[in-house]
Design a protein around this motif. Structure first.
Motif, mmCIF file in Angstrom:
data_model
loop_
_atom_site.group_PDB
_atom_site.id
_atom_site.type_symbol
_atom_site.label_atom_id
_atom_site.label_comp_id
_atom_site.label_asym_id
_atom_site.label_seq_id
_atom_site.Cartn_x
_atom_site.Cartn_y
_atom_site.Cartn_z
ATOM 1 N N THR A 96 0.837 -1.191 0.000
ATOM 2 C CA THR A 96 0.000 0.000 0.000
ATOM 3 C C THR A 96 0.879 1.250 0.000
ATOM 4 O O THR A 96 2.045 1.206 0.434
ATOM 5 C CB THR A 96 -0.920 0.051 1.233
ATOM 6 N N ILE A 97 0.319 2.336 -0.499
ATOM 7 C CA ILE A 97 0.989 3.624 -0.436
ATOM 8 C C ILE A 97 -0.019 4.646 0.060
ATOM 9 O O ILE A 97 -1.101 4.799 -0.491
ATOM 10 C CB ILE A 97 1.611 3.997 -1.802
ATOM 11 N N ASP A 98 0.344 5.315 1.170
ATOM 12 C CA ASP A 98 -0.565 6.243 1.811
ATOM 13 C C ASP A 98 -0.555 7.597 1.103
ATOM 14 O O ASP A 98 0.269 7.841 0.218
ATOM 15 C CB ASP A 98 -0.151 6.441 3.267
ATOM 16 N N VAL A 99 -1.422 8.492 1.553
ATOM 17 C CA VAL A 99 -1.512 9.807 0.928
ATOM 18 C C VAL A 99 -0.233 10.609 1.129
ATOM 19 O O VAL A 99 0.074 11.508 0.335
ATOM 20 C CB VAL A 99 -2.728 10.599 1.441
ATOM 21 N N ASP A 100 0.533 10.290 2.170
ATOM 22 C CA ASP A 100 1.798 10.996 2.386
ATOM 23 C C ASP A 100 2.977 10.267 1.751
ATOM 24 O O ASP A 100 4.125 10.664 1.940
ATOM 25 C CB ASP A 100 2.064 11.209 3.881
ATOM 26 N N GLY A 101 2.688 9.206 1.001
ATOM 27 C CA GLY A 101 3.746 8.480 0.309
ATOM 28 C C GLY A 101 4.341 7.325 1.097
ATOM 29 O O GLY A 101 5.217 6.622 0.581
ATOM 30 N N THR A 102 3.899 7.122 2.334
ATOM 31 C CA THR A 102 4.406 6.005 3.127
ATOM 32 C C THR A 102 3.996 4.690 2.486
ATOM 33 O O THR A 102 2.839 4.506 2.114
ATOM 34 C CB THR A 102 3.853 6.065 4.556
ATOM 35 N N THR A 103 4.952 3.787 2.359
ATOM 36 C CA THR A 103 4.672 2.482 1.758
ATOM 37 C C THR A 103 4.683 1.394 2.826
ATOM 38 O O THR A 103 5.430 1.465 3.805
ATOM 39 C CB THR A 103 5.691 2.148 0.667
ATOM 40 N N ARG A 104 3.846 0.406 2.623
ATOM 41 C CA ARG A 104 3.771 -0.752 3.518
ATOM 42 C C ARG A 104 3.646 -2.007 2.675
ATOM 43 O O ARG A 104 3.051 -1.977 1.601
ATOM 44 C CB ARG A 104 2.580 -0.628 4.472
ATOM 45 N N TYR A 105 4.212 -3.093 3.197
ATOM 46 C CA TYR A 105 4.238 -4.342 2.448
ATOM 47 C C TYR A 105 3.836 -5.517 3.325
ATOM 48 O O TYR A 105 4.031 -5.484 4.557
ATOM 49 C CB TYR A 105 5.657 -4.616 1.921
ATOM 50 N N ALA A 106 3.332 -6.563 2.695
ATOM 51 C CA ALA A 106 3.199 -7.832 3.378
ATOM 52 C C ALA A 106 4.603 -8.269 3.777
ATOM 53 O O ALA A 106 5.547 -8.159 2.979
ATOM 54 C CB ALA A 106 2.548 -8.865 2.464
ATOM 55 N N ASP A 107 4.745 -8.745 5.004
ATOM 56 C CA ASP A 107 6.073 -9.064 5.522
ATOM 57 C C ASP A 107 6.841 -10.023 4.611
ATOM 58 O O ASP A 107 8.054 -9.890 4.425
ATOM 59 C CB ASP A 107 5.953 -9.665 6.924
ATOM 60 N N SER A 108 6.134 -10.976 4.049
ATOM 61 C CA SER A 108 6.802 -12.002 3.252
ATOM 62 C C SER A 108 7.233 -11.497 1.880
ATOM 63 O O SER A 108 7.960 -12.189 1.175
ATOM 64 C CB SER A 108 5.872 -13.204 3.080
ATOM 65 N N LEU A 109 6.810 -10.287 1.506
ATOM 66 C CA LEU A 109 7.071 -9.793 0.159
ATOM 67 C C LEU A 109 7.976 -8.565 0.108
ATOM 68 O O LEU A 109 8.477 -8.215 -0.965
ATOM 69 C CB LEU A 109 5.747 -9.458 -0.534
ATOM 70 N N LYS A 110 8.192 -7.914 1.221
ATOM 71 C CA LYS A 110 8.843 -6.607 1.175
ATOM 72 C C LYS A 110 10.282 -6.653 0.687
ATOM 73 O O LYS A 110 10.801 -5.626 0.241
ATOM 74 C CB LYS A 110 8.763 -5.920 2.526
#
Length: 124
Positions: free
Chosen positions: A50-64
């Motif tokens: 995911t990418i938030d409105v402020d540009g922060t990215t998050r990933y599934a732990d197994s994929l990052k």
């Protein structure tokens, strides 16, 4: 109107790479949360990144370690969301979907309401 159109899927050998594109229109980039999901046959849909409105990215732990989400920073009403996938594995085989939605006061919502049609990724 809001529209998401994915492209870039295909068949690749294990260890290969693919980049998925999601052409987005109808909303202002930077005002919505965006994400990639995937669903393999017989399995539940899962969030990939995911990418938030402020540009922060998050990933599934197994994929990052292997996947990267980004946008083209076209902060208008059209733009592209990307998912770079490296060192692909057979278990990455799935239909990949782009999603978007306006955030809640607390941040990006877990349930997105705007979806693309999906693009198939097959790793053999």
């Amino acid at each position: 109107h809001v529209q998401l159109v994915e492209s870039g899927g295909g068949s690749v050998p294990a260890g290969g790479s693919l980049r998925l594109d999601c052409s987005a229109s109808g909303f202002t980039f930077g005002a919505v949360c965006m994400a990639w999901f995937r669903q393999a046959p017989g399995r539940q849909r899962e969030a990939v990144a995911t990418i938030d409105v402020d540009g922060t990215t998050r990933y599934a732990d197994s994929l990052k370690a292997r996947f990267t989400i980004s946008t083209d920073h076209s902060w208008g009403t059209r733009g592209t969301l990307f998912l770079q996938m490296n060192r692909l594995k057979p278990e990455d085989t799935a239909m990949y979907y782009c999603a978007a939605d306006w955030p809640l006061n607390s941040g990006c919502r877990p349930d997105y309401n705007i979806w693309g049609q999906g693009t198939q990724v097959t790793v053999s």
